[in-house]
Design an enzyme around this catalytic site. Structure first.
Site, short mmCIF file in Angstrom:
data_model
loop_
_atom_site.label_atom_id
_atom_site.label_comp_id
_atom_site.label_asym_id
_atom_site.label_seq_id
_atom_site.Cartn_x
_atom_site.Cartn_y
_atom_site.Cartn_z
N ILE A 93 0.50 2.22 -2.25
CA ILE A 93 0.56 3.49 -1.52
C ILE A 93 1.98 4.05 -1.54
O ILE A 93 2.20 5.24 -1.79
CB ILE A 93 0.03 3.31 -0.07
CG1 ILE A 93 -1.46 2.92 -0.12
CG2 ILE A 93 0.24 4.59 0.75
CD1 ILE A 93 -2.08 2.60 1.23
N ASP A 146 12.23 -1.72 -0.76
CA ASP A 146 11.20 -2.74 -1.02
C ASP A 146 11.90 -4.07 -1.33
O ASP A 146 13.02 -4.07 -1.84
CB ASP A 146 10.33 -2.32 -2.21
CG ASP A 146 8.93 -2.92 -2.15
OD1 ASP A 146 7.97 -2.18 -1.95
OD2 ASP A 146 8.80 -4.16 -2.31
N ILE A 162 12.59 -5.47 5.36
CA ILE A 162 12.52 -4.84 6.68
C ILE A 162 12.66 -5.85 7.82
O ILE A 162 12.77 -5.47 8.98
CB ILE A 162 11.23 -3.99 6.87
CG1 ILE A 162 9.97 -4.84 6.68
CG2 ILE A 162 11.24 -2.77 5.95
CD1 ILE A 162 8.70 -4.16 7.16
N SER A 205 -7.82 0.42 9.43
CA SER A 205 -9.13 0.47 10.09
C SER A 205 -9.50 -0.88 10.70
O SER A 205 -10.42 -0.95 11.51
CB SER A 205 -10.21 0.90 9.09
OG SER A 205 -10.25 -0.03 8.02
N TYR A 218 -3.90 -10.09 10.75
CA TYR A 218 -3.51 -8.81 10.13
C TYR A 218 -3.85 -7.64 11.04
O TYR A 218 -3.02 -6.76 11.31
CB TYR A 218 -4.23 -8.66 8.77
CG TYR A 218 -4.03 -7.29 8.14
CD1 TYR A 218 -2.80 -6.93 7.59
CD2 TYR A 218 -5.08 -6.35 8.11
CE1 TYR A 218 -2.62 -5.67 7.02
CE2 TYR A 218 -4.89 -5.10 7.54
CZ TYR A 218 -3.66 -4.76 7.00
OH TYR A 218 -3.48 -3.51 6.45
N VAL A 272 -11.03 -4.76 -3.67
CA VAL A 272 -12.26 -4.94 -4.45
C VAL A 272 -12.39 -3.96 -5.63
O VAL A 272 -12.82 -4.37 -6.72
CB VAL A 272 -13.50 -4.89 -3.52
CG1 VAL A 272 -13.70 -3.55 -2.87
CG2 VAL A 272 -14.76 -5.33 -4.25
N ASP A 274 -14.14 -10.33 8.07
CA ASP A 274 -14.61 -9.04 7.55
C ASP A 274 -15.70 -8.47 8.44
O ASP A 274 -16.46 -9.21 9.06
CB ASP A 274 -15.22 -9.24 6.15
CG ASP A 274 -14.23 -8.86 5.07
OD1 ASP A 274 -13.12 -8.42 5.41
OD2 ASP A 274 -14.59 -9.02 3.88
N1 NAD Z 1 -4.51 -0.33 0.51
C1 NAD Z 1 -5.31 -0.21 1.54
O1 NAD Z 1 -6.53 -0.02 1.41
C2 NAD Z 1 -4.77 -0.28 2.95
C3 NAD Z 1 -5.69 -0.19 4.02
C4 NAD Z 1 -5.19 -0.25 5.32
C5 NAD Z 1 -3.83 -0.36 5.53
N2 NAD Z 1 -2.97 -0.47 4.48
C6 NAD Z 1 -1.53 -0.60 4.76
O2 NAD Z 1 -0.82 0.33 3.95
C7 NAD Z 1 0.46 -0.20 3.61
C8 NAD Z 1 0.66 -0.19 2.11
O3 NAD Z 1 -0.37 -0.99 1.52
P1 NAD Z 1 -0.52 -1.15 -0.05
O4 NAD Z 1 -1.97 -1.25 -0.32
O5 NAD Z 1 0.29 -0.15 -0.74
O6 NAD Z 1 0.10 -2.61 -0.24
P2 NAD Z 1 1.10 -3.16 -1.35
O7 NAD Z 1 1.12 -4.64 -1.19
O8 NAD Z 1 0.78 -2.60 -2.67
O9 NAD Z 1 2.49 -2.54 -0.86
C9 NAD Z 1 3.26 -3.07 0.18
C10 NAD Z 1 4.72 -3.05 -0.27
O10 NAD Z 1 5.55 -3.53 0.79
C11 NAD Z 1 6.52 -4.38 0.25
N3 NAD Z 1 6.97 -5.31 1.28
C12 NAD Z 1 6.25 -6.30 1.86
N4 NAD Z 1 7.00 -6.96 2.76
C13 NAD Z 1 8.22 -6.36 2.76
C14 NAD Z 1 9.42 -6.58 3.47
N5 NAD Z 1 9.52 -7.60 4.36
N6 NAD Z 1 10.48 -5.78 3.24
C15 NAD Z 1 10.39 -4.77 2.33
N7 NAD Z 1 9.27 -4.52 1.61
C16 NAD Z 1 8.22 -5.31 1.83
C17 NAD Z 1 5.83 -5.10 -0.90
O11 NAD Z 1 6.72 -5.66 -1.85
C18 NAD Z 1 4.99 -3.96 -1.47
O12 NAD Z 1 5.69 -3.25 -2.47
C19 NAD Z 1 0.52 -1.57 4.25
O13 NAD Z 1 1.15 -1.46 5.50
C20 NAD Z 1 -0.94 -1.95 4.44
O14 NAD Z 1 -1.13 -2.87 5.47
C21 NAD Z 1 -3.41 -0.43 3.19
#
Ligand code: NAD
Length: 324
Positions: free
Chosen positions: A23, A42, A68, A132, A155, A199, A286
């Site tokens: 994202i 990152d 972070i 969600s 989580y 998935v 789930d």
């Molecule tokens: N993809 C989905 O369907 C979904 C659904 C609900 C929530 N989210 C949330 O959206 C956000 C982005 O998700 P995503 O799917 O892109 O995941 P992703 O794993 O592709 O991206 C997360 C990024 O955060 C970085 N990261 C992790 N820990 C870190 C830290 N301590 N310091 C700095 N960077 C760090 C990782 O290296 C990665 O690049 C997350 O917070 C996730 O929980 C995603």
């Protein structure tokens, strides 16, 4: 509709944490296309170098490698920033059940560090990724903000705590925070690899490689699968939202519902494959069904998602065909 015509004040600056992830990298790309300055942060724990490399030549982009969990890094990252889009976190319900302490450190402490740094450096808007999964065992559909159940995984708990801090930071310090409760996002650059992959990319990759996929459960589970373009729109509109809308969390989804087995059939058709999947056990933590009411985001953020599942999946498949 969409976000192409959104206008921020000239010289606006954005920080995207988790910018090497799925994202985050899409947010960076969209903001650069709109012509504003973006800093990425990152630590490459789940993100990939190739997701940030393509922006490095853009003079509006700068990248900070850091974590972070380190408050000094968060202060450095927030310097001179107007809008924070906090995406950095560890995802996956099953993985969080295996390592709850780590999720507490990254998702709760890390996000709190970012919020604190944002408040002390005078950031205008703090938009953060929620999920969600905060609806937990609440059985009613569609999912509505204010009607949450008991969380089912570490989580989900981390995201709930993020939302509580978001509420508190608005109330105590006047920081404009907006929680994005994403519902199963999919699209380009989502990682198809590893035991904890989402998935859709996982199935596409397995089908492209003629492997037999295992579907958890009976395939009758349903989700509000949301195309990445809608998520970008929501984040950018939250940056423009009113002070009154701050301190809240919003369902960010398309507002539809797809059954996993139907998705599998659609993917097989689109990729011209005929492979019978294996059905495995349900995954702990789930829920069976999920689908969002998006009225609150529409009313308070002006969110108006234009990408249906059907439109998004065509683009996603094309991307994976070219990039896997
Ligand atoms: N993809 C989905 O369907 C979904 C659904 C609900 C929530 N989210 C949330 O959206 C956000 C982005 O998700 P995503 O799917 O892109 O995941 P992703 O794993 O592709 O991206 C997360 C990024 O955060 C970085 N990261 C992790 N820990 C870190 C830290 N301590 N310091 C700095 N960077 C760090 C990782 O290296 C990665 O690049 C997350 O917070 C996730 O929980 C995603």
């Amino acid at each position: 509709m969409g976000y192409d015509n959104l206008k921020f004040p000239e010289g606006s600056t954005f920080l995207v944490t988790g910018s090497a992830g799925f994202i985050g990298s899409n947010l960076v790309e969209a903001i650069l296309k709109l012509g504003y300055k973006v800093r990425g942060l990152d630590n490459f724990s789940t993100g990939k170098k190739e997701n940030v490399e393509e922006f490095l030549n853009n003079p509006n982009y700068d990248f900070l490698e850091g974590d972070i969990r380190d408050i000094d890094t968060c202060f450095k990252a927030c310097e001179g920033i107007d809008y924070v889009l906090n995406q950095a976190a560890w995802g996956s319900v099953p993985r969080s059940i295996e390592m709850p302490l780590f999720y507490e450190e990254v998702n709760i402490k890390g996000t709190l560090n970012m919020m604190e740094a944002a408040r002390q450096t005078g950031v205008k808007k703090f938009v953060y990724a929620s999920s969600s999964s905060v609806y937990g065992d609440e059985p009613n559909l569609p999912k509505m903000e204010g009607r949450e159940g008991n969380v089912l995984s570490p989580y989900a708990l981390t995201k709930s705590v993020n939302e509580e801090y978001g509420k508190l930071y608005k109330k105590l310090y006047g920081l404009d925070t907006y929680g994005m409760r994403y519902f199963n996002v999919f699209g380009r650059r989502q990682d198809p690899n590893g035991a904890y992959a989402a998935v859709i990319p996982k199935l596409i990759k397995q089908l492209l490689n003629d492997e037999v996929p295992t579907i958890n459960g009976d395939g009758q589970q349903s989700r509000d699968f949301t195309y990445i373009e809608n998520v970008i729109e929501a984040n950018l509109k939250a940056c423009m939202a009113s002070h009154e809308a701050a301190g809240h969390a919003f369902n960010i989804a398309y507002g539809g519902r797809e059954f996993l087995i139907d998705i599998y059939m659609k993917l097989m058709n689109a990729l011209e494959k005929d492979i019978q999947p294996i059905f495995g056990p349900d995954r702990i933590g789930d829920i069976k069904h999920s689908n969002a009411d998006i009225t609150k985001a529409k009313d308070l953020l002006g969110y108006n998602p234009e990408w249906s599942f059907e439109q998004g999946i065509v683009e996603a498949i094309e991307w994976y065909k070219e990039n896997l």
